[in-house]
Enzyme design. Structure first.
Site, PDB file in Angstrom:
ATOM      1  N   ASP A 248       0.897  -1.249  -0.017  1.00 14.00           N
ATOM      2  CA  ASP A 248      -0.045   0.167  -0.031  1.00 14.00           C
ATOM      3  C   ASP A 248       0.928   1.372  -0.007  1.00 14.00           C
ATOM      4  O   ASP A 248       1.331   1.671   0.949  1.00 14.00           O
ATOM      5  CB  ASP A 248      -0.890   0.004   1.269  1.00 14.00           C
ATOM      6  CG  ASP A 248      -1.739   1.016   1.340  1.00 14.00           C
ATOM      7  OD1 ASP A 248      -1.677   1.789   0.369  1.00 14.00           O
ATOM      8  OD2 ASP A 248      -2.468   1.283   2.306  1.00 14.00           O
ATOM      9  N   ASP A 395     -17.515   3.697   0.835  1.00  8.89           N
ATOM     10  CA  ASP A 395     -16.310   3.403   1.308  1.00  8.89           C
ATOM     11  C   ASP A 395     -16.427   3.118   2.870  1.00  8.89           C
ATOM     12  O   ASP A 395     -17.526   2.887   3.492  1.00  8.89           O
ATOM     13  CB  ASP A 395     -15.559   4.676   1.092  1.00  8.89           C
ATOM     14  CG  ASP A 395     -13.936   4.055   1.061  1.00  8.89           C
ATOM     15  OD1 ASP A 395     -13.477   3.406   1.709  1.00  8.89           O
ATOM     16  OD2 ASP A 395     -13.382   4.598   0.179  1.00  8.89           O
ATOM     17  N   ASP A 509     -10.636  -3.841  -0.452  1.00 10.40           N
ATOM     18  CA  ASP A 509      -9.523  -2.990  -0.379  1.00 10.40           C
ATOM     19  C   ASP A 509      -8.662  -3.490   0.545  1.00 10.40           C
ATOM     20  O   ASP A 509      -8.744  -4.494   1.338  1.00 10.40           O
ATOM     21  CB  ASP A 509     -10.068  -1.801  -0.135  1.00 10.40           C
ATOM     22  CG  ASP A 509      -8.964  -0.606  -0.333  1.00 10.40           C
ATOM     23  OD1 ASP A 509      -7.976  -0.915  -0.835  1.00 10.40           O
ATOM     24  OD2 ASP A 509      -9.271   0.702  -0.327  1.00 10.40           O
ATOM     25  N   ARG A 569      -7.926  -4.481  -4.669  1.00  6.86           N
ATOM     26  CA  ARG A 569      -6.880  -3.424  -5.222  1.00  6.86           C
ATOM     27  C   ARG A 569      -5.765  -4.470  -5.385  1.00  6.86           C
ATOM     28  O   ARG A 569      -4.653  -4.064  -6.269  1.00  6.86           O
ATOM     29  CB  ARG A 569      -6.372  -2.532  -3.985  1.00  6.86           C
ATOM     30  CG  ARG A 569      -5.555  -1.343  -4.436  1.00  6.86           C
ATOM     31  CD  ARG A 569      -5.398  -0.411  -3.333  1.00  6.86           C
ATOM     32  NE  ARG A 569      -4.778  -0.884  -2.105  1.00  6.86           N
ATOM     33  CZ  ARG A 569      -4.813   0.029  -0.935  1.00  6.86           C
ATOM     34  NH1 ARG A 569      -5.217   1.279  -0.952  1.00  6.86           N
ATOM     35  NH2 ARG A 569      -4.279  -0.416   0.265  1.00  6.86           N
ATOM     36  N   ASP A 585      -4.435   4.073  -5.178  1.00 14.82           N
ATOM     37  CA  ASP A 585      -4.535   5.573  -4.841  1.00 14.82           C
ATOM     38  C   ASP A 585      -4.016   6.549  -5.515  1.00 14.82           C
ATOM     39  O   ASP A 585      -2.731   6.925  -4.939  1.00 14.82           O
ATOM     40  CB  ASP A 585      -4.507   5.532  -3.255  1.00 14.82           C
ATOM     41  CG  ASP A 585      -5.437   4.708  -2.581  1.00 14.82           C
ATOM     42  OD1 ASP A 585      -6.417   4.314  -2.969  1.00 14.82           O
ATOM     43  OD2 ASP A 585      -5.037   4.431  -1.086  1.00 14.82           O
ATOM     44  N   HIS A 643     -13.762   8.137  -8.112  1.00 16.76           N
ATOM     45  CA  HIS A 643     -13.588   7.907  -6.654  1.00 16.76           C
ATOM     46  C   HIS A 643     -12.755   9.174  -6.293  1.00 16.76           C
ATOM     47  O   HIS A 643     -11.903   9.802  -6.739  1.00 16.76           O
ATOM     48  CB  HIS A 643     -12.951   6.875  -6.525  1.00 16.76           C
ATOM     49  CG  HIS A 643     -12.782   6.357  -5.386  1.00 16.76           C
ATOM     50  ND1 HIS A 643     -13.540   6.484  -4.168  1.00 16.76           N
ATOM     51  CD2 HIS A 643     -11.851   5.736  -4.452  1.00 16.76           C
ATOM     52  CE1 HIS A 643     -13.289   6.051  -2.951  1.00 16.76           C
ATOM     53  NE2 HIS A 643     -11.893   5.551  -3.036  1.00 16.76           N
TER      54      HIS A 643
END
Ligand code: NAG
Ligand code: NAG
Ligand code: NAG
Length: 909
Positions: A248, A395, A509, A569, A585, A643
């Site tokens: 991430d 979310d 996610d 993701r 992201d 998003h």
């Protein structure tokens, strides 16, 4: 202590404005990774591995050739070469003697769709120095001393393994034996990074190999990186190798080889030998070096040697693959075209099954739509502004304290009413379900997971692994275990997930997994999974396992009646069978917009076709121009979702003034009108593994001008996009590939000749989209509130002629949501135009789907002249037509009363 770090990290994560770019210090470089250093520093050209000639055991009928390889320290390894379908070669290697102190993990069970079919081979020759075998059209040669494996076609090698003697296989052994072998124990046995210690209890066990692609000019693949498409030379620029370690990466940078959320260790080459592939099946941390060598490419001799692929002589590309642990297991995919490589790869790892039609529509998402009222408002505004959409998304804030499978009772007091209201107008809800589980005893799911021993354990092997994520202190289900996945699956059943209905779909996610307090924001490598596997062994696979559990849950929920939709993701080879993916992201900047197409292409080449980016950019606020241009890219990406981060201003399409709203609506309209084509492309993907959006060179491998291009792309084989990704760009240069092709602007039908670069004007409302001569493209022009309110809506066909006045194409159609297509409930129409006759005929495998849809319009583009008569071939009945002099297009109105009717239409000139 742990808490302090947690608070610090949370602050960082929650206040993005204070941080401008990725904090590279949070992530390892190769020099901070001991195994990467050990492998990267190996001396080239020093023979270290030798085959025992007497151990070579060909079993031609079984498709297995096994032998022993000995290293310079007297360790014996067991090697197996398998000959598979389509000339694919599989090679694997593990310890034989001495007996290893630990097992090696293989992700095959999860990544491979089936056990690959082994085909018999022929032994062409065998001696004390080599063995040479034949697998279909491909030969394999193993040289014994030193060990080297070559794949050949017609006796000419195209891929050579261990040419540089960088093969490395560190056998699992005791600490004392390792020390005795003379390699430093410091850092090899345990490793520190920042404040984190990796106890590495089983010691070093890394593997590596070098792979040479002969004649290659470019390599592509290795998703996921925010990089251009053609892999760069990692040795010449002094940087790091490409890293594959699912992470991430907060505010990732573009044009970077750092690891991202997904890992697919697969490359394609292109050059003198066409296109070949190499697939390294390993779920541990992996680094890949790339080195481009061009010897004599520009010389006269070199150019004389040029093949049709205009290779540039005897250039080649060297790669070096290094993984921290696991079985050494790889596949050579012989190609020889890009589409045969993707087909070979899909035969191994499977395809994305037909998605639900609605999931190809437009998705409206934000972190967060605050409450039920907000959802109702957004839904009403989309409708009032005539913007079709298929799903609205929630979310993490929709939950009770980030406890997934729950609702915040104040914000969503009646989620079922909300779901049902959306369903009335054929809209769906997608909610986020992350794999970190809040450690709170009155949270039923946590309690049950804990009591049943279903959570990943920390390095001591007995206590539950603990870290921080959105809910604070969290633990993670051990998705490696079938029993745990089964539990997770059941959580999705409507009776178990209160406040849900079958109109709820899922977004997984943070499944790298993201652990705010862990090393590199992920799980400690010495955490323990079932069967005693370390997290190190399975890391890159974890995200796939989460989606596998979810997929089975959604199947179970509908009693296998409905196609699940899941967005993930994190991905690994095989993820395509369960989920769509987005590029994570990103941020609202032109640089990030520019990297969308190459990232979509990369993922598609990696066998994962259902991919898109956050429209508008996740972090920061896009200017209206950037947002509009992003919609234009999104409308031509396989997955299309807006998003935004919680700290950004609202950015729904109607907030940017009438003009921008109109242009955004046009882009979304384009998407909906083309849904039959998108859907057909996903069907074709199920048949051949072809990416839905693909690089130009994938379609035109012989046009070497395309080899280094990545800002233009093909949507299927009939449409080329060249999206605008720069600020204030009033015109742009577009390359039209293949000198034998003709191209037409999608809106104006202006004609372009292949093999040329032309300047195209690009005002804000212009999406540079071009139709390829020779195609028939299905549309549905009537845009409704969502993808499917009137299943009987008619089709429109664009018949786009090539230089020979010919065209062909097809339509796949079915009910769009169930599995009844497996029982033949679908239709395939084959369209063609040839010798002045248009024909629509049932495809060879056409099924029994019944529909009232008809063809309301056929638009013929590129006719040499106006026909004097257009009539049904069977009856001679003349059809109503309209000739447009400006665009030289012929429109035929209402030619066919049912899409299923076979018809031929004769054009007389
Ligand atoms: C490795 O072996 C040497 C002797 O060969 C010894 O001095 C050293 O302490 C050992 N190191 C470790 C970490 O076991
Ligand atoms: C789901 O519901 C079934 C039947 O009510 C129950 O037996 C099972 O324990 C539940 N599973 C989960 C994970 O909640
Ligand atoms: C199969 C094949 O054509 N192999 C060729 C690959 O490229 C190298 C370098 O150009 C040639 O030497 C091989 O013959």
């Amino acid at each position: 202590m742990v808490l302090d770090i947690f608070i610090l990290l949370c602050l960082l994560v929650l206040t993005p404005q204070t941080v401008i770019a990725v904090d590279k210090g949070n992530f390892k470089t190769c020099s901070q990774s001991n195994f990467c250093q050990r492998n990267r520093n190996l001396p080239e050209g020093e023979p270290r591995y030798h085959v025992f000639p007497s151990s070579v055991t060909p079993e031609p009928d079984k498709g297995i050739l096994s032998f022993h390889i000995k290293d310079n320290n007297g360790v014996t390894l067991f090697a197996v070469l398998q000959t598979l379908q389509q000339g694919i070669l599989r090679f694997s290697l593990k310890e034989f003697h001495p007996v290893p102190t630990h097992e090696r993990f293989s992700p095959s069970e999860f990544s491979l769709d089936n056990e690959p079919t082994k085909l018999p081979f022929k032994v062409l020759s065998q001696s004390d120095t080599q063995i040479y075998i034949q697998n279909g059209e491909i030969q394999a040669q193993i040289e014994f001393s030193p060990f080297q494996l070559s794949a050949l076609r017609e006796g000419q090698p195209f891929v050579v393994i261990n040419k540089r003697n960088l093969m490395n296989f560190e056998p699992f052994m005791s600490k004392d034996d390792w020390n005795a072998s003379g390699v430093d124990v410091e850092g090899t046995w345990e490793e520190n990074f920042k404040s984190h210690r990796d106890s590495n209890p089983f010691g070093p066990s890394s593997i590596g190999i070098d792979v040479r692609f002969l004649g290659a000019k470019h390599l592509y693949g290795l998703p996921e990186h925010s990089d251009g498409l053609s892999l760069s030379d990692t040795k010449s620029d002094g940087g790091d190798p490409y890293r594959l370690y699912n992470l991430d990466v907060f505010e990732y940078e573009v044009n970077n080889r750092m690891a991202l959320y997904g890992a697919v260790p697969l490359v394609y080459s292109i050059g003198a030998n066409g296109s070949n592939g190499f697939f390294w099946l390993n779920a541990a941390e992996t680094w890949v070096d790339v080195q481009k060598v061009s010897d004599g490419g520009d010389s006269v001799v070199g150019s004389l040697l040029n093949s049709v692929f205009n290779s540039g002589g005897s250039s080649y590309i060297d790669t070096h693959w290094m993984s921290e642990t696991g079985l050494l297991d790889f596949f050579i995919l012989p190609g020889p075209t890009p589409s045969s490589v993707s087909e070979q790869y899909s035969q191994l790892t499977g395809v994305t099954p037909l998605p639900a039609l609605w999931s190809l529509g437009y998705h409206q998402c934000r972190w967060n739509y605050k409450d039920q009222e907000d959802v109702a408002q957004v839904d009403a505004n989309l409708e009032a502004n005539l913007i079709p959409y298929d799903a609205i998304w929630l979310d993490i804030e929709h939950t009770d304290g980030k406890k997934y499978f729950t609702w915040d009772a104040n914000k969503f007091p009646d989620s079922i009413a909300m779901l049902d209201k959306l369903a009335e107008r054929n809209h769906k809800l997608v909610v986020i379900i992350d794999p970190h589980i809040k450690r709170e005893d009155n949270y039923r799911i946590y309690k049950e997971l804990k009591e049943r021993g279903y959570l990943v354990k920390s390095s001591d092997g007995s206590s539950d692994y603990e870290g921080a994520c959105w809910p604070g202190g969290s633990s993670w289900p051990d998705f490696l275990s079938q029993e745990v996945r089964q539990y997770w699956s059941e959580c999705y059943l409507v009776e178990n997930y209160s406040g849900s209905t079958s109109n709820l779909h899922v977004w997984n996610d943070m499944n790298e997994p993201s652990v705010f307090t862990g090393p590199e924001v992920t799980m400690h490598k010495d955490a323990v999974h079932m069967g005693g596997w370390e997290h190190r062994d399975i890391h890159n696979l974890y995200g796939l396992l989460v989606t596998l559990g979810t997929y089975e849950g959604l199947l179970m929920r509908s009693k296998h009646q409905e196609r699940p939709f899941i967005l993930t993701r994190s991905v690994f080879p095989g993820s395509q069978r369960y989920s769509a993916v987005w590029t994570g992201d990103n941020e609202a900047s032109w640089g990030h917009l520019k990297i969308v197409v190459p990232m979509v292409l990369q993922m598609g080449l990696g066998g994962i076709p259902f991919v898109g980016s956050d429209v508008g950019g996740f972090f920061k606020h896009p200017s209206p121009e950037l947002l509009v241009r992003w919609y234009q890219v999104g409308a031509y990406s396989p997955f299309f979702r807006q998003h935004a981060h919680i700290d950004t201003p609202r950015r729904e399409p109607w907030l940017f003034g009438e003009d921008n709203l109109r242009i955004i609506r046009d882009a979304i309209t384009d998407r909906y009108q083309l849904l039959p084509y998108w859907y057909t492309l996903f069907y074709l993907h199920t048949q051949s593994g072809a990416p839905v959006v693909r690089p130009l060179w994938y379609e035109f491998p012989e046009d070497y001008n395309t080899w280094d291009m990545y800002e233009q792309a093909m949507v299927g084989s009939a449409i080329m996009i060249s999206p605008v990704t720069e600020i204030g760009q009033a015109s742009q240069e577009v390359y039209f590939p293949d000198e034998d092709s003709i191209w037409y602007d999608k809106k104006s039908f202006v004609r372009f000749t292949g093999g040329e670069t032309r300047s195209v004007s690009t005002p804000l409302d212009k999406i540079p989209v071009f139709l390829r001569g020779g195609s028939v493209i299905p549309f549905r022009m009537r845009v409704r509130r969502s993808s499917n309110p009137n299943p009987d809506d008619p089709f429109t066909l664009y018949v786009v002629l090539d230089g020979k006045q010919e065209a062909s194409g097809c339509l796949y159609w079915d009910d769009g949501h169930s599995f009844s297509y497996k029982d033949g409930n679908y239709l395939i129409r084959e369209f063609s135009y040839k010798n002045g006759e248009f024909s629509s005929a049932a495809g060879a495998t056409s099924g029994g789907f019944s529909t009232k849809s008809w063809i309301e319009r056929i638009l013929v583009i590129g006719l040499k002249g106006k026909p004097i008569k257009v009539a049904l071939s069977s009856s001679g009945d003349e059809l109503f037509t309209k000739w447009d002099l400006d665009s030289k297009t012929l429109e035929i109105r209402k030619p066919v009363e049912n899409i299923k009717t076979d018809v031929k239409i004769r054009f007389s000139f």
